[in-house]
Write a protein that holds these residues in place. Structure first.
Motif, PDB file in Angstrom:
ATOM      1  N   ASP A  98       7.249   9.458   4.566  1.00  0.00           N
ATOM      2  CA  ASP A  98       8.215   9.715   5.677  1.00  0.00           C
ATOM      3  C   ASP A  98       9.269   8.691   5.471  1.00  0.00           C
ATOM      4  OD1 ASP A  98       7.224  12.009   6.632  1.00  0.00           O
ATOM      5  OD2 ASP A  98       6.165  11.387   7.916  1.00  0.00           O
ATOM      6  N   VAL A  99       8.840   7.242   5.105  1.00  0.00           N
ATOM      7  CA  VAL A  99       9.755   6.262   5.049  1.00  0.00           C
ATOM      8  C   VAL A  99      10.621   6.552   3.824  1.00  0.00           C
ATOM      9  CG1 VAL A  99       9.781   3.713   4.875  1.00  0.00           C
ATOM     10  CG2 VAL A  99       8.192   4.718   6.225  1.00  0.00           C
ATOM     11  N   ALA A 100      10.186   7.098   2.855  1.00  0.00           N
ATOM     12  CA  ALA A 100      10.781   7.354   1.561  1.00  0.00           C
ATOM     13  C   ALA A 100      11.877   8.210   1.870  1.00  0.00           C
ATOM     14  CB  ALA A 100       9.796   7.565   0.386  1.00  0.00           C
ATOM     15  N   ALA A 101      11.575   9.324   2.511  1.00  0.00           N
ATOM     16  CA  ALA A 101      12.537  10.386   2.650  1.00  0.00           C
ATOM     17  C   ALA A 101      13.447   9.930   3.453  1.00  0.00           C
ATOM     18  CB  ALA A 101      11.704  11.583   3.363  1.00  0.00           C
ATOM     19  N   LYS A 102      13.279   9.044   4.484  1.00  0.00           N
ATOM     20  CA  LYS A 102      14.257   8.534   5.560  1.00  0.00           C
ATOM     21  C   LYS A 102      15.354   7.486   4.774  1.00  0.00           C
ATOM     22  CE  LYS A 102      15.400   6.077   9.646  1.00  0.00           C
ATOM     23  NZ  LYS A 102      14.703   5.161  10.621  1.00  0.00           N
ATOM     24  N   TRP A 103      14.697   6.894   3.855  1.00  0.00           N
ATOM     25  CA  TRP A 103      15.569   6.129   3.030  1.00  0.00           C
ATOM     26  C   TRP A 103      16.297   6.784   1.913  1.00  0.00           C
ATOM     27  CZ3 TRP A 103      12.477   1.731  -0.429  1.00  0.00           C
ATOM     28  CH2 TRP A 103      13.560   0.971  -0.885  1.00  0.00           C
ATOM     29  N   ARG A 104      15.907   7.955   1.467  1.00  0.00           N
ATOM     30  CA  ARG A 104      16.809   8.588   0.711  1.00  0.00           C
ATOM     31  C   ARG A 104      18.024   9.028   1.186  1.00  0.00           C
ATOM     32  NH1 ARG A 104      14.918  14.158  -2.347  1.00  0.00           N
ATOM     33  NH2 ARG A 104      14.305  14.646  -0.016  1.00  0.00           N
ATOM     34  N   ARG A 150       0.785  -1.107   0.152  1.00  0.00           N
ATOM     35  CA  ARG A 150       0.081   0.003   0.065  1.00  0.00           C
ATOM     36  C   ARG A 150       0.913   1.304   0.084  1.00  0.00           C
ATOM     37  NH1 ARG A 150      -3.447  -1.247   3.947  1.00  0.00           N
ATOM     38  NH2 ARG A 150      -2.316   0.158   5.653  1.00  0.00           N
ATOM     39  N   ARG A 151       2.048   1.130   0.436  1.00  0.00           N
ATOM     40  CA  ARG A 151       2.844   2.517   0.779  1.00  0.00           C
ATOM     41  C   ARG A 151       3.641   2.720  -0.449  1.00  0.00           C
ATOM     42  NH1 ARG A 151       5.796   1.413   6.416  1.00  0.00           N
ATOM     43  NH2 ARG A 151       4.295   1.600   8.003  1.00  0.00           N
ATOM     44  N   ALA A 152       3.958   1.802  -1.370  1.00  0.00           N
ATOM     45  CA  ALA A 152       4.436   2.166  -2.525  1.00  0.00           C
ATOM     46  C   ALA A 152       5.805   2.977  -2.301  1.00  0.00           C
ATOM     47  CB  ALA A 152       3.434   2.861  -3.561  1.00  0.00           C
ATOM     48  N   THR A 153       6.269   2.785  -1.147  1.00  0.00           N
ATOM     49  CA  THR A 153       7.697   3.394  -0.757  1.00  0.00           C
ATOM     50  C   THR A 153       8.709   3.395  -1.715  1.00  0.00           C
ATOM     51  OG1 THR A 153       7.049   3.060   1.461  1.00  0.00           O
ATOM     52  CG2 THR A 153       9.314   3.966   1.120  1.00  0.00           C
ATOM     53  N   PRO A 154       9.100   2.167  -2.270  1.00  0.00           N
ATOM     54  CA  PRO A 154      10.259   2.348  -3.208  1.00  0.00           C
ATOM     55  C   PRO A 154      10.005   3.239  -4.532  1.00  0.00           C
ATOM     56  CG  PRO A 154       9.779  -0.118  -2.960  1.00  0.00           C
ATOM     57  CD  PRO A 154       8.787   0.746  -2.379  1.00  0.00           C
ATOM     58  N   PHE A 167       9.379  13.647   8.435  1.00  0.00           N
ATOM     59  CA  PHE A 167      10.765  13.418   8.143  1.00  0.00           C
ATOM     60  C   PHE A 167      11.280  15.103   7.784  1.00  0.00           C
ATOM     61  CE2 PHE A 167      14.737  12.406   6.463  1.00  0.00           C
ATOM     62  CZ  PHE A 167      15.261  11.547   7.171  1.00  0.00           C
ATOM     63  N   ILE A 168      11.694  15.935   8.618  1.00  0.00           N
ATOM     64  CA  ILE A 168      11.703  17.277   8.138  1.00  0.00           C
ATOM     65  C   ILE A 168      13.096  17.432   7.593  1.00  0.00           C
ATOM     66  CG2 ILE A 168      11.698  19.745   8.945  1.00  0.00           C
ATOM     67  CD1 ILE A 168      10.022  18.615  11.469  1.00  0.00           C
ATOM     68  N   ILE A 173      -2.455   9.294  11.685  1.00  0.00           N
ATOM     69  CA  ILE A 173      -1.617   9.389  10.616  1.00  0.00           C
ATOM     70  C   ILE A 173      -2.018   8.327   9.583  1.00  0.00           C
ATOM     71  CG2 ILE A 173       0.676   8.457   9.702  1.00  0.00           C
ATOM     72  CD1 ILE A 173       2.090   9.803  12.011  1.00  0.00           C
ATOM     73  N   GLY A 174      -2.098   8.894   8.431  1.00  0.00           N
ATOM     74  CA  GLY A 174      -2.483   8.227   7.235  1.00  0.00           C
ATOM     75  C   GLY A 174      -1.539   7.929   6.418  1.00  0.00           C
ATOM     76  N   GLU A 175      -1.837   8.445   5.014  1.00  0.00           N
ATOM     77  CA  GLU A 175      -1.030   8.146   3.813  1.00  0.00           C
ATOM     78  C   GLU A 175       0.401   8.761   4.019  1.00  0.00           C
ATOM     79  OE1 GLU A 175      -3.075  10.876   1.436  1.00  0.00           O
ATOM     80  OE2 GLU A 175      -5.111  10.018   1.602  1.00  0.00           O
ATOM     81  N   ARG A 176       0.782   9.596   4.866  1.00  0.00           N
ATOM     82  CA  ARG A 176       2.019  10.133   4.615  1.00  0.00           C
ATOM     83  C   ARG A 176       3.226   9.037   5.034  1.00  0.00           C
ATOM     84  NH1 ARG A 176       1.552  13.737   9.929  1.00  0.00           N
ATOM     85  NH2 ARG A 176       3.776  13.422  10.421  1.00  0.00           N
TER      86      ARG A 176
END
Ligand code: ZN
Length: 456
Positions: free
Chosen positions: A135-141, A22-26, A271-272, A128-131
């Protein structure tokens, strides 16, 4: 046997996969890795388009913002520049508490309940929902900026298993798959620190992650024991959740033979920002708009210190628009030497907690006490003062939702941490006085400061 296995698959592995799908993080991470190099104008255009999308959506489907926009005569279609954001009201924690239901958008899917803000002394329960995926993608980057990736061996010095809920247990399973090892950071006794050092040596992690105070304490312990840790192949120590002092950075870097990367974010604000190897503290500009606001509520120019106010662009289901974090920082209009065009923050202040000491001498991270307080409804602000090994005072600013029965829960929780014989004195106050030093400290220990002073 097979039913136990099925239970494991259906109860843990399958929901885990679903969450990832659901997250489509990659995909999000891949797109963030492109946009970080865009010319500033193109990045600005993307942010404006996303801000307009967010405001149009909340105007249509969010009961709280529909009403607020009506009151101030704002229409999302009139948005011309990011600076127009300044026309909207600030969102603070009391407003979220008072409007928890109205802040949920009518088109929101499943939202998760979270609590946060303990380290600022003002706990908050929110949704928290969609975001999450953003946040996970930003941390990963940001992790990849340091030439490390998800799946590389990692030691995490964080939280405590006593507080782990179902969601955290799911994370623990994911962590095992991802070669992450969690070492609970709350109780840092000599025996625990010895065990943690041997775990780090055995695992030879590529990265460390944790509170700067806890990692610095582990580093000092290694130095005191004469254990060499700088030849393990550790590339970077990621630190977050509290102020990073230069002395801590130097200690961690020297002991573990690695760079230290500061991160700034929280569950509420997202993830600021995160530091790159060239030293720039890059804002996650695609998802987060940061304003630095003075005490009069007006936006300050770059170079001036003020409160960090955050708009998270992926929060249409439970909006964080102009959210007051309570942290203090300075924005910077320079560009980073690394070539990424993501704007910069500098000098993030605030969020500092003392260590506390249990009756039996165990040194604990201040968050161990904060976790007891932050999930209790109705607490608007708190301050914990450890007067001595035998007495700890809790100052509480309680709102209408606070129940007197919760005091028993607070006393029991703190006794569990500090020792059954310790007197816990809960005092309700109208407001908390700020400290003379201007430091933001919501866990103050008069015991650990004596200890720290006594240790070379
Ligand atoms: Zn940079």
């Amino acid at each position: 046997m097979s039913s136990a296995y099925t239970a494991l698959i259906s109860g843990l592995v399958f929901p885990l996969q679903e969450r990832f799908k659901r997250r489509a993080t990659p995909a999000l991470r891949a797109s963030l890795e492109r946009s970080q190099w865009w010319p500033p104008e193109r990045l600005e255009a993307l942010r404006l388009e996303r801000l307009r999308g967010l405001l149009e959506r909340v105007e249509r489907v969010n009961p709280y913002y529909r009403r607020r926009f009506g009151e101030i005569g704002f229409a999302a279609a009139e948005l011309r520049s990011l600076a127009d954001l300044g026309r909207l009201p600030l969102l603070d924690k009391p407003t979220i508490r008072a409007n928890l239901a109205a802040l949920r958008s009518e088109d929101a899917g499943r939202l998760a309940r979270f609590n946060t803000g303990g380290s600022s002394g003002e706990p908050l329960i929110f949704h928290i929902g969609e975001r999450v995926s953003h946040d996970v993608a930003a941390k990963w980057r940001a992790t990849r900026w340091w030439d490390v990736d998800i799946g590389d061996p990692e030691i995490v010095l964080w939280g405590s298993p006593i507080e782990l809920g179902a969601q955290d247990r799911l994370r623990a399973l994911r962590d095992a798959l991802m070669r992450t090892e969690l070492l609970p950071a709350f109780e840092l006794s000599e025996a625990k620190l010895d065990r943690y050092l041997s775990r780090v040596c055995a695992r030879r992690p590529r990265m460390l992650f944790g509170y700067p105070s806890a990692l610095a304490r582990l580093a000092r312990h290694a130095a005191g024991r004469g254990i060499r840790m700088d030849d393990l192949g550790i590339r970077v120590a990621f630190v977050t959740a509290e102020r990073l002092y230069e002395e801590q950075r130097a200690t961690i870097a020297a002991t573990f033979g690695c760079r230290v990367a500061n991160g700034y974010g929280a569950r509420d604000a997202g993830f600021i920002a995160h530091q790159c190897p060239a030293g720039g503290m890059h804002i996650t500009a695609e998802d987060v708009i940061v304003e630095i606001v003075g005490s009069d509520g007006n936006v300050l120019p770059p170079g001036r210190a003020g409160e960090v106010v955050v708009t998270h662009l992926a929060t249409g289901d439970f909006p964080f628009i102009r959210y007051r974090t309570g942290d203090v920082a300075v924005s910077d209009d320079a560009l980073c030497a690394c070539g990424r065009t993501l704007p910069l923050l500098r000098e993030i202040q605030g969020r500092s907690t003392d260590f506390v000491v249990a009756r039996d001498g165990t040194v604990m991270h201040g968050l161990a006490l904060i976790y007891v307080l932050r999930d209790i409804p109705g607490i608007e602000a708190f301050k914990v003062i450890q007067e001595s090994l035998d007495l700890t005072r809790v100052l509480l600013v309680a709102g209408p939702a606070f129940q007197v029965a919760s005091i028993t829960q607070i006393v029991a929780g703190l006794k569990q941490r500090l020792g059954a014989a310790v007197t816990i004195q809960v005092e309700r106050v109208e407001q908390l006085a700020s400290e003379a030093s201007g430091k933001y400290r919501f866990i103050v220990s008069k015991v650990s400061s004596i200890l720290e002073a006594a240790t070379p």
